[in-house]
Motif scaffolding. Structure first.
Motif, PDB file in Angstrom:
ATOM      1  N   THR A  50       0.832  -1.203   0.000  1.00  0.00           N
ATOM      2  CA  THR A  50       0.000   0.000   0.000  1.00  0.00           C
ATOM      3  C   THR A  50       0.864   1.250   0.000  1.00  0.00           C
ATOM      4  N   GLU A  51       1.962   1.220   0.731  1.00  0.00           N
ATOM      5  CA  GLU A  51       2.848   2.391   0.804  1.00  0.00           C
ATOM      6  C   GLU A  51       3.447   2.713  -0.573  1.00  0.00           C
ATOM      7  N   LYS A  52       3.903   1.690  -1.280  1.00  0.00           N
ATOM      8  CA  LYS A  52       4.507   1.919  -2.597  1.00  0.00           C
ATOM      9  C   LYS A  52       3.466   2.357  -3.621  1.00  0.00           C
ATOM     10  N   THR A  53       2.278   1.785  -3.530  1.00  0.00           N
ATOM     11  CA  THR A  53       1.205   2.179  -4.430  1.00  0.00           C
ATOM     12  C   THR A  53       0.802   3.625  -4.161  1.00  0.00           C
ATOM     13  N   THR A  54       0.714   3.991  -2.895  1.00  0.00           N
ATOM     14  CA  THR A  54       0.388   5.369  -2.522  1.00  0.00           C
ATOM     15  C   THR A  54       1.439   6.330  -3.065  1.00  0.00           C
ATOM     16  N   GLU A  55       2.701   5.965  -2.934  1.00  0.00           N
ATOM     17  CA  GLU A  55       3.791   6.801  -3.455  1.00  0.00           C
ATOM     18  C   GLU A  55       3.635   7.006  -4.966  1.00  0.00           C
ATOM     19  N   LEU A  56       3.319   5.935  -5.694  1.00  0.00           N
ATOM     20  CA  LEU A  56       3.115   6.057  -7.139  1.00  0.00           C
ATOM     21  C   LEU A  56       1.952   6.999  -7.438  1.00  0.00           C
ATOM     22  N   LEU A  57       0.822   6.796  -6.773  1.00  0.00           N
ATOM     23  CA  LEU A  57      -0.356   7.619  -7.040  1.00  0.00           C
ATOM     24  C   LEU A  57      -0.134   9.083  -6.691  1.00  0.00           C
ATOM     25  N   ARG A  58       0.664   9.356  -5.676  1.00  0.00           N
ATOM     26  CA  ARG A  58       0.936  10.751  -5.298  1.00  0.00           C
ATOM     27  C   ARG A  58       1.977  11.417  -6.195  1.00  0.00           C
ATOM     28  N   SER A  59       2.880  10.644  -6.775  1.00  0.00           N
ATOM     29  CA  SER A  59       3.947  11.244  -7.589  1.00  0.00           C
ATOM     30  C   SER A  59       3.609  11.292  -9.079  1.00  0.00           C
ATOM     31  N   ALA A  60       2.712  10.443  -9.537  1.00  0.00           N
ATOM     32  CA  ALA A  60       2.374  10.401 -10.962  1.00  0.00           C
ATOM     33  C   ALA A  60       1.665  11.676 -11.391  1.00  0.00           C
ATOM     34  N   ARG A  61       1.894  12.065 -12.639  1.00  0.00           N
ATOM     35  CA  ARG A  61       1.235  13.237 -13.216  1.00  0.00           C
ATOM     36  C   ARG A  61       0.548  12.903 -14.539  1.00  0.00           C
ATOM     37  N   ILE A  62       1.151  11.998 -15.337  1.00  0.00           N
ATOM     38  CA  ILE A  62       0.619  11.679 -16.656  1.00  0.00           C
ATOM     39  C   ILE A  62       0.321  10.178 -16.719  1.00  0.00           C
ATOM     40  N   ILE A  63      -0.930   9.862 -17.068  1.00  0.00           N
ATOM     41  CA  ILE A  63      -1.379   8.474 -17.144  1.00  0.00           C
ATOM     42  C   ILE A  63      -1.882   8.206 -18.558  1.00  0.00           C
ATOM     43  N   ALA A  64      -1.318   7.208 -19.209  1.00  0.00           N
ATOM     44  CA  ALA A  64      -1.823   6.753 -20.506  1.00  0.00           C
ATOM     45  C   ALA A  64      -2.819   5.636 -20.231  1.00  0.00           C
ATOM     46  N   ILE A  65      -4.060   5.809 -20.695  1.00  0.00           N
ATOM     47  CA  ILE A  65      -5.080   4.785 -20.476  1.00  0.00           C
ATOM     48  C   ILE A  65      -5.306   4.026 -21.779  1.00  0.00           C
ATOM     49  N   VAL A  66      -4.842   2.772 -21.782  1.00  0.00           N
ATOM     50  CA  VAL A  66      -5.003   1.903 -22.943  1.00  0.00           C
ATOM     51  C   VAL A  66      -6.395   1.283 -22.873  1.00  0.00           C
ATOM     52  N   GLY A  67      -7.184   1.526 -23.933  1.00  0.00           N
ATOM     53  CA  GLY A  67      -8.546   1.012 -23.959  1.00  0.00           C
ATOM     54  C   GLY A  67      -9.567   2.015 -23.455  1.00  0.00           C
ATOM     55  N   LEU A  68      -9.208   3.288 -23.431  1.00  0.00           N
ATOM     56  CA  LEU A  68     -10.150   4.323 -22.993  1.00  0.00           C
ATOM     57  C   LEU A  68     -11.286   4.412 -24.013  1.00  0.00           C
ATOM     58  N   SER A  69     -12.497   4.265 -23.539  1.00  0.00           N
ATOM     59  CA  SER A  69     -13.674   4.270 -24.409  1.00  0.00           C
ATOM     60  C   SER A  69     -14.229   5.679 -24.570  1.00  0.00           C
ATOM     61  N   ARG A  70     -14.799   5.939 -25.747  1.00  0.00           N
ATOM     62  CA  ARG A  70     -15.466   7.228 -25.963  1.00  0.00           C
ATOM     63  C   ARG A  70     -16.853   7.236 -25.334  1.00  0.00           C
ATOM     64  N   ASP A  71     -17.359   6.075 -24.948  1.00  0.00           N
ATOM     65  CA  ASP A  71     -18.690   5.945 -24.363  1.00  0.00           C
ATOM     66  C   ASP A  71     -18.634   6.366 -22.894  1.00  0.00           C
ATOM     67  N   PRO A  72     -19.311   7.468 -22.532  1.00  0.00           N
ATOM     68  CA  PRO A  72     -19.238   7.964 -21.147  1.00  0.00           C
ATOM     69  C   PRO A  72     -19.776   6.994 -20.103  1.00  0.00           C
ATOM     70  N   SER A  73     -20.542   6.001 -20.526  1.00  0.00           N
ATOM     71  CA  SER A  73     -21.080   5.049 -19.553  1.00  0.00           C
ATOM     72  C   SER A  73     -20.111   3.901 -19.264  1.00  0.00           C
ATOM     73  N   ARG A  74     -19.037   3.793 -20.027  1.00  0.00           N
ATOM     74  CA  ARG A  74     -18.061   2.712 -19.834  1.00  0.00           C
ATOM     75  C   ARG A  74     -17.133   3.043 -18.659  1.00  0.00           C
ATOM     76  N   PRO A  75     -16.719   2.024 -17.902  1.00  0.00           N
ATOM     77  CA  PRO A  75     -15.837   2.266 -16.758  1.00  0.00           C
ATOM     78  C   PRO A  75     -14.551   3.013 -17.116  1.00  0.00           C
ATOM     79  N   SER A  76     -13.941   2.703 -18.246  1.00  0.00           N
ATOM     80  CA  SER A  76     -12.678   3.372 -18.603  1.00  0.00           C
ATOM     81  C   SER A  76     -12.875   4.869 -18.759  1.00  0.00           C
TER      82      SER A  76
END
Length: 166
Positions: free
Chosen positions: A31-57
């Motif tokens: 959890t500590e390492k994951t928290t560190e990643l989430l707090r330090s990250a700035r740019i996220i590439a989302i592979v499979g991002l849908s144009r449909d606003p109802s989709r989870p991505s």
């Protein structure tokens, strides 16, 4: 052999063989390492991002933008999503990154059979972190990413984990 998982509850994937023996296959970072990643990250590439606003991505992408992340949509089906130029695959990251910028995390919303190729791309491109969203499970590909030095999270929701940080 069946694969059971409860990423949020136990942070690991387990396999049960035909005689009922359980084997831990993949363990997420602490959890500590994951928290560190989430707090330090700035740019996220989302592979499979849908144009449909109802989709989870799409929902997760919008919610992550609300936390201040820049989202790069990686999908061959759109030219722009969530106010950002979309790219067809990770090989086109340089088309949307400014000098000195880099992707901090690749988040994956694709079926498990696509994960191995995405891991190969991440290794080849030297991307530092890979996040496989809830239900996106490929233990072998995740282990390969870890062996290549990529910080890897599997079967967890990035938005939920980030929201839990407050």
């Amino acid at each position: 052999m069946r694969t059971l998982y409860s990423g949020a509850a136990i942070g690991q994937t387990r396999r049960i063989d035909l005689i009922g023996q359980v084997t831990v296959v993949f363990k997420n970072p602490s959890t500590e390492k994951t928290t560190e990643l989430l707090r330090s990250a700035r740019i996220i590439a989302i592979v499979g991002l849908s144009r449909d606003p109802s989709r989870p991505s799409n929902r997760v992408g919008r919610q992550l933008q609300g936390f201040g992340y820049r989202i790069i949509p990686v999908t061959p089906t759109a030219s722009h999503l969530l106010g950002e130029q979309a790219i067809p695959n990770l090989d086109h990251l340089s088309d949307v990154l400014k000098p000195g910028e880099r992707v901090d995390v690749v988040e994956v919303f694709r079926r498990p059979e696509h994960v191995a190729a995405i891991v190969e791309d991440c290794i080849r491109l030297g991307l530092p972190a890979l996040w496989l969203q809830d239900g996106v499970i490929d233990e072998d590909a995740a282990e390969k990413a870890v062996r290549a030095g990529i910080f890897t999270v599997m079967d967890r929701c990035m938005f939920r984990d980030r929201a839990a940080l407050g």
